[in-house]
Scaffold this active site. Sequence first.
Site, PDB file in Angstrom:
ATOM      1  N   LYS A 222       0.853  -1.181   0.000  1.00  0.00           N
ATOM      2  CA  LYS A 222       0.000   0.000   0.000  1.00  0.00           C
ATOM      3  C   LYS A 222       0.890   1.233   0.000  1.00  0.00           C
ATOM      4  O   LYS A 222       1.960   1.237   0.617  1.00  0.00           O
ATOM      5  CB  LYS A 222      -0.891   0.026   1.248  1.00  0.00           C
ATOM      6  CG  LYS A 222      -1.636   1.349   1.449  1.00  0.00           C
ATOM      7  CD  LYS A 222      -2.333   1.412   2.791  1.00  0.00           C
ATOM      8  CE  LYS A 222      -2.944   2.790   2.997  1.00  0.00           C
ATOM      9  NZ  LYS A 222      -3.671   2.911   4.281  1.00  0.00           N
ATOM     10  N   GLU A 270      -8.293  12.393  12.199  1.00  0.00           N
ATOM     11  CA  GLU A 270      -7.440  11.314  12.700  1.00  0.00           C
ATOM     12  C   GLU A 270      -6.573  11.749  13.880  1.00  0.00           C
ATOM     13  O   GLU A 270      -5.715  12.626  13.747  1.00  0.00           O
ATOM     14  CB  GLU A 270      -6.544  10.777  11.584  1.00  0.00           C
ATOM     15  CG  GLU A 270      -5.718   9.579  12.006  1.00  0.00           C
ATOM     16  CD  GLU A 270      -5.043   8.884  10.847  1.00  0.00           C
ATOM     17  OE1 GLU A 270      -4.191   8.012  11.109  1.00  0.00           O
ATOM     18  OE2 GLU A 270      -5.349   9.201   9.684  1.00  0.00           O
TER      19      GLU A 270
END
Length: 456
Positions: A222, A270
């Site tokens: 990723k 976040e």
Amino acid sequence: MAQDTATVPRLAGVCAEVPARAPPSALRPLPSGASSSALRTLPNGASPSGLGPLCFSWSHPERDLRVRAHGEALRREAGPGGLGALLASLSRADGVAWLDGAVDACPRPPGPWFGAVAFDPSRASWSGFAPVRFAVPRLLIWEDGLRRHAAAFAAQGEATRSSLQARLDDARRALERRPATADRQGGFPDATRAAAFQDGRARWAELVDLALRRIRSGELSKVVVARAVDVPAAPPVEGLLEHLERAYPQCRTFLLQGDGGAAFVGSTPESFCSLDGAQLRTEALAGSAPPAEAQALLRRPKDLREHEWVVEHIVAALRGISETVELPALPAVRELATVAHLYTPISARLRPGAGLAEVVAALHPTPAVGGVPSAAAVRFLGEHEHLDRGLYAGLIGLVGPSRAELAVALRCARIAGGTARLFLGAGIVEGSSAESEWMETQLKARALLDALEGAA
């Protein structure tokens, strides 16, 4: 203002309760279709006389928490080799000597050190900002629920209790005076927004295709690639913050003032970490969809796989520095106004001797903003992204004695010289496409574009 990259002195501080501002209802989400002209504010970051310039703002409306730092008493910077030592010094247990009584004699503020760490501290940062910089304010005002308090700070030995108390008295008088308001006018034209959405599309497709080739070759699992969008904007800072707080109460809205008039502002969903002694709370936030498709995230293999990599990385990193690590078996969904994410809360109890420096060394950057494997992903971004990330996807927040609250700097923009540069990223895994990830960045762009337009 003192600036020394080598030493962090102990601070002297005093606290007092000060007049409260508007009740919490003032931070309710904007009603659908509300006009931005209904919001009124001081122009361009001005503060009531007597408080000093606004250098940092931090709010989490869902928790009724709001922090504002005025002026700088001290500043500390570090290179990548000195980051750990600086964080350890800023978070030392005896970092503040309270001149008005014991540490529990009255409410004490978050921080008081405020600042940021770049995505890659080894690279030069933006003009007006350092790759690693923390400062302590001359005056810090915070609200936690219905009450508002202020604290004044100086290096120990450079101020007396009476001189710091005088600073608080000035602040109280300033807050009792009702500031004038200023109407906002205009915004940026629709053509600018349309151009912002389309600019750089071909380059984006090339970058995503290259990332997918590296994933299929086994070099990466990723990688989170990002792009930047420039729009003309010089919004009143207060109005921009207010709009973000109302529109995204689940997020941490922040402002970090840079040198030379630059500002770094955003509303990030976040949290990087919340540290209180040995108790740590963090989270994995990865996998995105439009709000209408929020629950479908729980059934999408691509998003679940992307999220699981982030969870596995955080848990493995924390186990090396923690006595216990706890998390739920399955992710939940966090729904925001413009985008939904898969979300897993994680808690840990750190081992004796481990603290903020070890947490940052273990987790930053997380796969939510870098990739898997971490080192290979960061190397790929440095070679191929061709984007000066600076503080984007870095850490921002507050650090103090045995505690810290830091967030990952997302949904953010650097504002300078009449231009706002928005930073937008998307996680690329097997199954991603340039078109779908482009659309994801469009969703993420709306947070700042709407706020800039509403605050202008």
